[in-house]
Design a protein around this motif. Sequence first.
Motif, short mmCIF file in Angstrom:
data_model
loop_
_atom_site.label_atom_id
_atom_site.label_comp_id
_atom_site.label_asym_id
_atom_site.label_seq_id
_atom_site.Cartn_x
_atom_site.Cartn_y
_atom_site.Cartn_z
N ASN A 1 0.82 -1.22 0.00
CA ASN A 1 0.00 0.00 0.00
C ASN A 1 0.85 1.27 0.00
O ASN A 1 0.46 2.27 -0.59
N ALA A 2 2.00 1.21 0.68
CA ALA A 2 2.86 2.40 0.75
C ALA A 2 3.34 2.80 -0.64
O ALA A 2 3.35 3.98 -1.01
N PHE A 3 3.74 1.80 -1.43
CA PHE A 3 4.21 2.08 -2.79
C PHE A 3 3.07 2.62 -3.65
O PHE A 3 3.23 3.62 -4.36
N ILE A 4 1.91 1.96 -3.59
CA ILE A 4 0.76 2.38 -4.41
C ILE A 4 0.35 3.81 -4.06
O ILE A 4 0.11 4.64 -4.95
N THR A 5 0.29 4.11 -2.76
CA THR A 5 -0.12 5.45 -2.32
C THR A 5 0.86 6.51 -2.81
O THR A 5 0.46 7.56 -3.32
N ALA A 6 2.16 6.25 -2.67
CA ALA A 6 3.18 7.21 -3.09
C ALA A 6 3.14 7.41 -4.61
O ALA A 6 3.28 8.54 -5.10
N TYR A 7 2.96 6.32 -5.35
CA TYR A 7 2.91 6.39 -6.81
C TYR A 7 1.70 7.21 -7.27
O TYR A 7 1.83 8.10 -8.13
N LYS A 8 0.55 6.93 -6.71
CA LYS A 8 -0.68 7.64 -7.09
C LYS A 8 -0.60 9.12 -6.73
O LYS A 8 -1.08 9.98 -7.47
N LYS A 9 0.01 9.41 -5.60
CA LYS A 9 0.16 10.81 -5.19
C LYS A 9 1.05 11.57 -6.15
O LYS A 9 0.79 12.73 -6.48
N ARG A 10 2.09 10.92 -6.63
CA ARG A 10 3.06 11.57 -7.51
C ARG A 10 2.58 11.64 -8.96
O ARG A 10 2.78 12.64 -9.64
N TYR A 11 1.92 10.56 -9.44
CA TYR A 11 1.59 10.47 -10.87
C TYR A 11 0.09 10.48 -11.15
O TYR A 11 -0.32 10.45 -12.32
N ASP A 12 -0.72 10.47 -10.12
CA ASP A 12 -2.18 10.51 -10.25
C ASP A 12 -2.72 9.36 -11.09
O ASP A 12 -3.63 9.53 -11.90
N LYS A 13 -2.13 8.17 -10.93
CA LYS A 13 -2.61 6.97 -11.60
C LYS A 13 -2.09 5.74 -10.88
O LYS A 13 -1.17 5.84 -10.06
N GLU A 14 -2.67 4.59 -11.19
CA GLU A 14 -2.21 3.33 -10.60
C GLU A 14 -0.92 2.88 -11.29
O GLU A 14 -0.76 3.05 -12.50
N PRO A 15 0.00 2.28 -10.54
CA PRO A 15 1.19 1.73 -11.19
C PRO A 15 0.84 0.47 -11.96
O PRO A 15 0.01 -0.33 -11.53
N ALA A 16 1.46 0.28 -13.11
CA ALA A 16 1.29 -0.96 -13.88
C ALA A 16 2.32 -1.98 -13.41
O ALA A 16 3.30 -1.65 -12.75
N VAL A 17 2.08 -3.24 -13.77
CA VAL A 17 3.02 -4.30 -13.45
C VAL A 17 4.40 -3.95 -14.00
O VAL A 17 4.52 -3.25 -15.00
N ALA A 18 5.45 -4.39 -13.34
CA ALA A 18 6.86 -4.15 -13.67
C ALA A 18 7.39 -2.88 -13.03
O ALA A 18 8.59 -2.79 -12.74
N GLY A 19 6.54 -1.89 -12.80
CA GLY A 19 6.98 -0.68 -12.11
C GLY A 19 7.53 -0.98 -10.71
O GLY A 19 8.62 -0.53 -10.36
N PRO A 20 6.78 -1.73 -9.89
CA PRO A 20 7.29 -2.07 -8.56
C PRO A 20 8.61 -2.85 -8.61
O PRO A 20 9.47 -2.67 -7.75
N ASN A 21 8.78 -3.69 -9.62
CA ASN A 21 10.04 -4.42 -9.78
C ASN A 21 11.20 -3.46 -10.02
O ASN A 21 12.28 -3.59 -9.44
N ALA A 22 10.97 -2.49 -10.91
CA ALA A 22 12.01 -1.51 -11.22
C ALA A 22 12.36 -0.68 -9.98
O ALA A 22 13.53 -0.37 -9.73
#
Length: 363
Positions: free
Chosen positions: A273-294
């Motif tokens: 959840n921490a990653f998803i929340t930070a990503y959405k706050k920064r980019y205003d969208k859900e992260p796609a697969v492979a982003g968390p891996n990178a």
Amino acid sequence: MSKVYKKILGILVIVLVVSTVCAFAAKGDKGTFKIGIVAPFSLDYAFLGESIRNSILMARDELENSRFNYEFIFEDSQNDAKLDAGGAHKLIDVDKVDAIISFGSTSGPIVTPIATESKTLHYSISVQPYISEGLTNFIHWAPSKALNGTMAEEMKKRGIRKYGVLRSTTWEGWAIYKNDLLNRAKELGLEMVTDQTFQADTSNFRTQIAKARKAGAEIYVLYCGSPALEILGQQLREAGDNTPLTSVGSFDLTTNKKLFEGQWYVGAAQPNNAFITAYKKRYDKEPAVAGPNAYDIMKLIDHAISNTGSDTKPSSEQIANELLKIRNFPGALGNLSIVDTGITMSDVDVKMIKNGEPVKVGG
């Protein structure tokens, strides 16, 4: 104020100014560690490349105490083997990168020998285990045996006894997936009643669908990517075949997730959840697969660099040796450990497409 006092005060001011300038210089002159990224940033899989790029930049900005300033060079592979090779050679020969991150099981096998020859650290977001052969090559993706073993176990749990496979023969990974599923399914008493194959550019699946329907499968496992995945899914429904559909990761890679609404499948773990929340706050969208891996790969490389103890830029071998020591590292995809084969072990989730988005089943 006496002349002596003024002289002492002047000396103190000069010392303070010089110290401040040196401090800023030391902070701003940490040296640069260059990382090249080979991934699709245009055409069908551009949304995956975007997620990779966004996640890497987010990770970099969180590494305030890093020993180096990180510089990134992005090469668009368009999911094309020739562009993968060209991009890797350019990054190494022209840009002189210190490390390469590649995406996809088309890219990984191509970049590995190129990176190995030049002794460049290489981290691939892909599945084939041989991609991590050699000290300086690594993988961050859930292993095929874990993914397909979970698939077989979930089918048994749901009371499924007969399954059919429809798969592309263009990418060797689908055959690896099918064999790993077959082996685990046999152990659990499950039967594969049909195995229909096709080329990735196939647009008419009538023959495969007709044969699959006669086999009496209780569920179809789709081993393919876009656009074959979407065309096959649509033609199955148009043929009046309402057999449930599942996949190992494919539903994560489609831009038309609503086509598979309500279908369960197996894939790499959902990010925390921490990653998803930070990503959405920064980019205003859900992260796609492979982003968390990178994102994880950036954090793992930085951690390894910090642990080399080198006063200068560490070699790929030094970084690799530190990576191999990592156990239970807190990443976006859970606690990560790197085994001696260079594979980064992460969790596997059973998911379902709900309202057009992947949701962990039971979570």
